[in-house]
Design a protein around this motif. Structure first.
Motif, PDB file in Angstrom:
ATOM      1  N   ASP A 597       0.793  -1.233   0.000  1.00 56.46           N
ATOM      2  CA  ASP A 597       0.000   0.000   0.000  1.00 56.46           C
ATOM      3  C   ASP A 597       0.824   1.280   0.000  1.00 56.46           C
ATOM      4  OD1 ASP A 597      -2.139  -1.715   0.100  1.00 56.46           O
ATOM      5  OD2 ASP A 597      -2.606  -1.352   2.202  1.00 56.46           O
ATOM      6  N   GLN A 598       2.147   1.175  -0.087  1.00 57.83           N
ATOM      7  CA  GLN A 598       2.968   2.386  -0.122  1.00 57.83           C
ATOM      8  C   GLN A 598       3.730   2.463  -1.439  1.00 57.83           C
ATOM      9  OE1 GLN A 598       2.657   4.788   1.832  1.00 57.83           O
ATOM     10  NE2 GLN A 598       1.882   3.982   3.775  1.00 57.83           N
ATOM     11  N   TRP A 599       4.221   3.670  -1.736  1.00 58.31           N
ATOM     12  CA  TRP A 599       4.901   3.909  -3.013  1.00 58.31           C
ATOM     13  C   TRP A 599       6.168   4.710  -2.780  1.00 58.31           C
ATOM     14  CZ3 TRP A 599       5.504   2.429  -7.760  1.00 58.31           C
ATOM     15  CH2 TRP A 599       6.118   3.283  -8.685  1.00 58.31           C
ATOM     16  N   HIS A 600       7.276   4.206  -3.267  1.00 59.76           N
ATOM     17  CA  HIS A 600       8.574   4.877  -3.222  1.00 59.76           C
ATOM     18  C   HIS A 600       8.817   5.546  -1.864  1.00 59.76           C
ATOM     19  CE1 HIS A 600       9.709   4.924  -7.751  1.00 59.76           C
ATOM     20  NE2 HIS A 600       9.349   3.737  -7.325  1.00 59.76           N
ATOM     21  N   GLY A 601       9.091   6.847  -1.837  1.00 61.01           N
ATOM     22  CA  GLY A 601       9.410   7.523  -0.593  1.00 61.01           C
ATOM     23  C   GLY A 601       8.216   8.083   0.146  1.00 61.01           C
ATOM     24  N   MET A 602       7.000   7.716  -0.257  1.00 59.74           N
ATOM     25  CA  MET A 602       5.769   8.029   0.461  1.00 59.74           C
ATOM     26  C   MET A 602       5.397   9.509   0.455  1.00 59.74           C
ATOM     27  SD  MET A 602       6.484   5.432   3.663  1.00 59.74           S
ATOM     28  CE  MET A 602       5.202   6.088   4.718  1.00 59.74           C
ATOM     29  N   PRO A 665      11.284  -3.067   4.198  1.00 60.54           N
ATOM     30  CA  PRO A 665      10.590  -2.310   3.138  1.00 60.54           C
ATOM     31  C   PRO A 665      11.333  -1.014   2.853  1.00 60.54           C
ATOM     32  CG  PRO A 665       9.386  -2.175   5.211  1.00 60.54           C
ATOM     33  CD  PRO A 665      10.491  -3.155   5.432  1.00 60.54           C
ATOM     34  N   MET A 666      11.307  -0.608   1.597  1.00 64.61           N
ATOM     35  CA  MET A 666      12.145   0.496   1.127  1.00 64.61           C
ATOM     36  C   MET A 666      11.581   1.884   1.396  1.00 64.61           C
ATOM     37  SD  MET A 666      11.160   0.558  -2.935  1.00 64.61           S
ATOM     38  CE  MET A 666      11.356   2.329  -3.078  1.00 64.61           C
ATOM     39  N   HIS A 667      10.322   2.006   1.825  1.00 61.95           N
ATOM     40  CA  HIS A 667       9.604   3.274   1.686  1.00 61.95           C
ATOM     41  C   HIS A 667       9.933   4.324   2.741  1.00 61.95           C
ATOM     42  CE1 HIS A 667       7.191   1.069  -1.207  1.00 61.95           C
ATOM     43  NE2 HIS A 667       6.994   0.147  -0.299  1.00 61.95           N
ATOM     44  N   TRP A 668      10.178   3.922   3.984  1.00 62.32           N
ATOM     45  CA  TRP A 668      10.301   4.912   5.055  1.00 62.32           C
ATOM     46  C   TRP A 668      11.601   5.682   4.938  1.00 62.32           C
ATOM     47  CZ3 TRP A 668       6.672   1.261   5.709  1.00 62.32           C
ATOM     48  CH2 TRP A 668       5.512   1.609   6.415  1.00 62.32           C
ATOM     49  N   ASN A 669      11.524   6.978   5.220  1.00 66.38           N
ATOM     50  CA  ASN A 669      12.682   7.864   5.102  1.00 66.38           C
ATOM     51  C   ASN A 669      12.600   8.933   6.166  1.00 66.38           C
ATOM     52  OD1 ASN A 669      10.903   9.947   4.109  1.00 66.38           O
ATOM     53  ND2 ASN A 669      10.920   8.903   2.139  1.00 66.38           N
ATOM     54  N   GLY A 670      13.392   9.981   5.994  1.00 66.85           N
ATOM     55  CA  GLY A 670      13.453  11.025   7.003  1.00 66.85           C
ATOM     56  C   GLY A 670      12.192  11.826   7.191  1.00 66.85           C
ATOM     57  N   GLN A 671      11.209  11.676   6.299  1.00 65.75           N
ATOM     58  CA  GLN A 671       9.905  12.322   6.509  1.00 65.75           C
ATOM     59  C   GLN A 671       9.079  11.581   7.541  1.00 65.75           C
ATOM     60  OE1 GLN A 671       7.842  13.323   2.663  1.00 65.75           O
ATOM     61  NE2 GLN A 671       9.639  12.304   1.813  1.00 65.75           N
ATOM     62  N   PHE A 672       9.374  10.289   7.725  1.00 67.18           N
ATOM     63  CA  PHE A 672       8.499   9.442   8.526  1.00 67.18           C
ATOM     64  C   PHE A 672       9.220   8.658   9.619  1.00 67.18           C
ATOM     65  CE2 PHE A 672       6.571   9.968   4.356  1.00 67.18           C
ATOM     66  CZ  PHE A 672       5.303  10.391   4.687  1.00 67.18           C
ATOM     67  N   MET A 673      10.533   8.702   9.680  1.00 66.60           N
ATOM     68  CA  MET A 673      11.242   7.958  10.720  1.00 66.60           C
ATOM     69  C   MET A 673      12.592   8.603  10.984  1.00 66.60           C
ATOM     70  SD  MET A 673      12.697   4.555   8.735  1.00 66.60           S
ATOM     71  CE  MET A 673      13.452   3.945  10.227  1.00 66.60           C
ATOM     72  N   SER A 674      13.172   8.308  12.141  1.00 60.56           N
ATOM     73  CA  SER A 674      14.539   8.728  12.405  1.00 60.56           C
ATOM     74  C   SER A 674      15.469   7.896  11.532  1.00 60.56           C
ATOM     75  CB  SER A 674      14.867   8.520  13.887  1.00 60.56           C
ATOM     76  OG  SER A 674      14.541   7.205  14.298  1.00 60.56           O
ATOM     77  N   GLY A 675      16.511   8.505  11.040  1.00 62.94           N
ATOM     78  CA  GLY A 675      17.392   7.815  10.112  1.00 62.94           C
ATOM     79  C   GLY A 675      17.030   8.142   8.678  1.00 62.94           C
ATOM     80  N   MET A 676      17.836   7.630   7.757  1.00 60.23           N
ATOM     81  CA  MET A 676      17.701   7.987   6.350  1.00 60.23           C
ATOM     82  C   MET A 676      17.057   6.891   5.515  1.00 60.23           C
ATOM     83  SD  MET A 676      21.278  10.047   5.650  1.00 60.23           S
ATOM     84  CE  MET A 676      22.332   8.841   6.449  1.00 60.23           C
ATOM     85  N   GLY A 677      16.590   5.816   6.135  1.00 60.65           N
ATOM     86  CA  GLY A 677      15.957   4.746   5.382  1.00 60.65           C
ATOM     87  C   GLY A 677      16.932   3.653   4.986  1.00 60.65           C
ATOM     88  N   SER A 678      16.402   2.630   4.327  1.00 63.88           N
ATOM     89  CA  SER A 678      17.197   1.433   4.028  1.00 63.88           C
ATOM     90  C   SER A 678      18.373   1.716   3.110  1.00 63.88           C
ATOM     91  CB  SER A 678      16.298   0.366   3.404  1.00 63.88           C
ATOM     92  OG  SER A 678      15.735   0.825   2.186  1.00 63.88           O
ATOM     93  N   ASN A 679      18.282   2.738   2.260  1.00 64.47           N
ATOM     94  CA  ASN A 679      19.369   2.981   1.313  1.00 64.47           C
ATOM     95  C   ASN A 679      20.634   3.509   1.979  1.00 64.47           C
ATOM     96  OD1 ASN A 679      17.798   2.081  -0.751  1.00 64.47           O
ATOM     97  ND2 ASN A 679      17.304   4.088  -1.567  1.00 64.47           N
TER      98      ASN A 679
END
Length: 900
Positions: A597-602, A665-679
């Motif tokens: 249900d999510q897309w790219h960086g959300m 999952p690849m989607h979460w990033n600095g808009q939604f979590m601490s840290g920069m995401g899986s990448n």
């Protein structure tokens, strides 16, 4: 009420949609029953597109500029912003040369947008530093097609699902990544149960559950598997020697290579049974028609071209191409990655699939554009480009419709590059992306439903889109912004007349007609298309040359390929292991992928509450045995560390993975979590031919984190609060924010720390959530247990909540708030030393069916009462709309049957 035909802006399936609008506002969306990609069906993301169209505090509405890196951006006029960009670009070009600037684009731009940017960089500026985030997802597919078939042209189509006798899905969780294509596959299998489905994937996904034969290979061993399958085909006489002789070259060299790839040898390498390799090879070769589907599992690899080509080898060796139901079919990741490839929107390509290395092609493009020449040297590709920015070689970068601060590997280094660049221009619809924070100039762009143009989906099908509404605020179409900048830049470079001639477009179709003319005589010839044809005849597949009456459904039916001699080429490549090797320090294989249900960086899906209800947070999936060895339980916070960086997130047990493997999952990033995401965990390795980076694998370690104190904050009806919470994500050891609910969104903030925070520390958060309004807020404090509760009630309903120290009641409270229930149920609980929900107030559990808001507990209850799938669909309606939840419902049914 107005209705406008368009397409979904998410994946490459290219589903047609009908946008409903009223008084200049998008109010609804439904599937277009006449569109050949989806015939009216939409997935959970596509069916909620209208909910992303609201101006909710995340949209960029007017230009912003800053003159110094340390300054805050301020509002500016378009004239000021574009003049600033033109002045700075011109000065850098004069001082350092055209290769000191660059443009980084997106597969979600329209073809017209892409064309103007490509012409701006390679034609006016004179730099081939024009690349795109399609480099991250499709460039190995491009290079694989060109290396074998001669051109970047997927030969198959969606209609082939109905003719295939064997479907070979490799490196693609089609059920999640291309849901409507998967619905068509399910329908084809139901109509013809004898069709064999083979799925190759390190993780047992929903797609793998559908397979007749599932090959759970070890990460990165695809080439060894394909070579072993070809070994079997040769040994058992299953190759189509007549096709090979008449239509290909290079088979003898490949035969010599695969001689050593016995099923036993490959089985040890891939971690699968030799007997299963034999079965896969026989089904593939003996089938009357075999269709392969593949995506990022093959592409996002430092050996991606070899993986693509080795799979295509199997089609050429068995003649499984150029006929209904057969062929190698690369599923495009983004909605218009194909359109970007058509116009040459990569640093090594030119318009209409021309090669930059070919002098004749360069001369043709120069003539088309009315300039003396186009530059000869390939430009910087994505990973190389941002490293060049970090090193100071590239001084200015223009980023359009993409978020490289999140999406590229080594994201920490990418952010360093953006900090150090002399000028960063971000042309974007959303003002709160990770990359937008680094913009010296932010230009507001029109988004889905707001501009006219064309897109091309995975099956080469072009659709004309009309704008349903005007862009909000001062936002403008991307091609229009680029063209005006080009004219201003040309004037400053002493080329005002050339700029007007090259970029004097009056509307989107003028750009499109120029693009069509550039394709005349090429493999993708669309010189017979214009907007009127697309409107009258509907979406069309290329090629569609002048004089044609319909597009071309499938390619190479005559066995002639777009190479110098008309023959396809076998690609001899041996297996090479993953670049980031596991060892004693980093003992786990980490892979990444998509959620349903999510897309790219959300930046878009992250504004829709119901799209969080199936997976509300990023989770590390780990085999239960590996968790037990490390003393981990579901929900524990762990640090996942690689040679590049680290990320903290909760862990969950999963039998979908082998021991020794992990998934994020690849989607979460600095808009939604601490840290920069899986990448942030991925190194910068990339394929030597395609330059596509490895984004599917990293060697990592896992360690348990000790966060003994937690806080949860909830706020009803204020989705715009999400953007304002981003700075707070950095204040905790681990934090995330998101949404819950359905029609009335609830903002959710969760934070964890090593010890309890002082009450006064919450002043800022409480103020943001309205919990400092003491006359409407109930407060309970228990300092001895470091537990605190705050509940604000407005008009008899729960408006906001803070739970600190103990958060067990969060699920129950979210559901009460989202439903708008009376606050009476929480009054006694809020003012009592009870942390858990009152008796009888258990939550509903995860939402399995987003279309009809059906929760897991609802389904389990019906199964316990004896319901089968048909009964569930009849009573709860789950699985009767988009169908994305059906695989999960079937698993619940199987679990219920086993338990019973």
């Amino acid at each position: 009420m107005q209705e406008t035909r368009s397409t979904c802006c998410y994946c490459g399936v290219g589903c047609g949609v009908i946008i409903e609008s009223d008084n200049g506002r998008i109010t609804g969306v439904r599937g277009d029953p006449d569109h050949p990609a989806n015939f009216g069906k939409l997935c959970t993301k596509g069916s909620t597109l209208h909910l992303t169209a609201a101006v909710d505090g995340t949209r960029a509405l007017y230009p912003e500029v800053r003159l110094e890196k340390v300054a805050e951006r301020r509002r500016a006029s378009w004239d000021e912003a574009l003049d600033l960009c033109a002045d700075r670009f011109a000065a850098i070009i004069r001082q350092h040369g055209p290769d000191a600037v660059a443009f980084y684009l997106s597969g979600q731009l329209l073809t017209e947008d892409y064309y103007v940017f490509n012409k701006l960089g390679k034609g006016l500026v004179g730099t081939n530093n024009v690349d795109t985030n399609s480099r991250l997802c499709m460039s190995s597919a491009v290079a694989g097609y060109k290396a074998t078939l001669g051109a970047d042209a997927p030969p198959a189509c969606y209609a082939d699902f109905d003719f295939a006798e064997c479907l070979f899905i490799s490196g693609s969780n089609t059920a999640f990544a291309h849901p409507i294509a998967f619905r068509r596959i399910e329908e084809a299998k139901a109509a013809r149960p004898e069709m064999k489905v083979i799925v190759v994937d390190p993780r047992r996904t929903d797609t793998a559950e559908f397979a007749d034969l599932y090959l759970q290979i070890l990460p990165g061993t695809d080439v060894a598997l394909y070579n072993a399958m070809l070994h079997v085909m040769l040994w058992e006489g299953l190759c189509d020697n007549a096709f090979i002789e008449a239509h290909t070259v290079g088979f003898d060299g490949l035969k010599a290579l695969v001689r050593e790839y016995t099923p036993e040898m490959a089985g040890r390498t891939c971690g699968v049974a030799a007997a299963d390799i034999l079965t896969a090879a026989r089904w593939f070769a003996r089938s009357g028609a075999t269709l392969s589907l593949y995506c990022q599992g093959l592409n996002q690899s430092c050996h991606g071209v070899d993986k693509n080509a080795a799979l295509i080898n199997l089609h050429l060796a068995t003649g499984q191409i150029g006929k209904p139901g057969a062929g190698p079919f690369s599923l495009t990741g983004q909605s218009n990655a194909m359109g970007g490839r058509e116009v040459g929107g990569l640093a090594n390509l030119l318009s209409a699939h021309r090669d930059m290395a070919n002098p004749q092609h360069r001369a043709e493009v120069a003539q088309l554009w009315g300039i003396d020449s186009v530059p000869e040297q390939p430009g910087k590709t994505a990973v190389e480009l941002f490293e060049a920015i970090r090193q100071g070689e590239v001084k200015a970068v223009w980023i359009a419709c993409t978020n490289p601060a999140f999406s590229l590997p080594q994201s920490g280094l990418v952010r360093q590059a953006l900090e150090q660049a002399e000028l960063v221009v971000v042309q974007e619809a959303y003002a709160n992306t990770d990359t937008a924070a680094y913009a010296d100039v932010l230009l507001p762009a029109a988004s889905w439903g707001e501009k006219e143009g064309t897109v091309t989906n995975s099956e080469r099908c072009i659709t004309h889109l009309n704008a349903a509404v005007q862009p909000p605020g001062e936002a403008r179409p991307d091609w229009d912004i680029a063209a005006e900048f080009a004219r201003r830049l040309a004037s400053r470079l002493g080329k005002a007349e050339l700029g007007q001639r090259m970029f004097g477009y009056d509307r989107a179709e003028t750009v499109y007609l120029e693009h069509c003319a550039s394709t005349r005589g090429r493999d993708l010839d669309i010189s017979g298309l214009n907007y009127a044809v697309l409107d009258e005849q509907g979406p069309q597949q290329w090629p569609y040359p002048a004089g044609a009456t319909a597009g071309t459904v499938r390619l190479y039916e005559d066995g002639v390929f777009p190479t110098a001699d008309g023959r396809a080429r076998f690609h001899a490549a041996g297996y090479l292991p993953v670049a980031d090797r596991v060892d004693a320090r980093f003992p786990f294989h980490l892979t990444t992928g998509r959620l349903r249900d999510q897309w790219h960086g959300m930046s878009r899906t992250g504004t829709v509450a119901r799209l969080f209800n199936h997976a509300e947070e990023p989770l590390l999936s780990m085999h239960p045995d590996d968790m037990a060895v490390r003393g981990l339980r579901a929900g524990d916070l762990v640090k996942v560390g690689s040679r590049e960086g680290s990320l903290i997130l909760p862990v969950q047990p999963s039998n979908d993975l082998r021991s020794g493997q992990l998934y994020i999952p690849m989607h979460w990033n600095g808009q939604f979590m601490s840290g920069m995401g899986s990448n942030a965990l991925i190194n910068g390795s990339f394929d030597p031919v395609s330059r596509q980076p490895e984004l599917k694998h990293a060697a990592v370690r896992v360690e348990k984190m000790r966060f003994d104190w937690q806080v949860v904050m909830l706020k009803r009806g204020d989705a715009a609060l999400l953007a304002r919470l981003q700075p707070w994500l950095k204040e905790f050891g681990y934090a995330r924010c998101g949404l819950a609910g359905r029609d009335n969104p609830v903002v959710v903030f969760y934070g964890a720390a090593e010890s309890a925070m002082a009450e006064k520390w919450f002043a800022g958060l409480d103020a943001m959530f309205g919990l400092d309004e003491l006359d409407t807020t109930m407060i309970y404090n228990d300092p001895s247990r470091t537990i605190s509760k705050r509940v604000r009630v407005v008009d008899g309903h729960i408006d906001a909540v803070r739970l600190s120290g103990e958060t067990a009641a969060q699920g129950w409270l979210k559901e009460l708030m989202a439903s708008g229930a009376s606050a009476e149920a929480v009054r006694k609980w809020a003012l009592a030393p009870v942390a858990t929900p009152p008796a009888g107030q258990a939550g509903r559990g995860r939402i399995i069916c987003n279309c009809f808001d059906v929760a897991e507990n609802d389904i389990v209850r019906e199964i316990a009462a004896g319901a089968d799938l048909a009964a569930l669909q009849g009573t709860l309606k789950c699985g009767t709309s988009c169908g994305s939840c059906v695989p999960e419902i079937k698993r619940l049914l199987a679990a219920g049957k086993a338990a019973g």
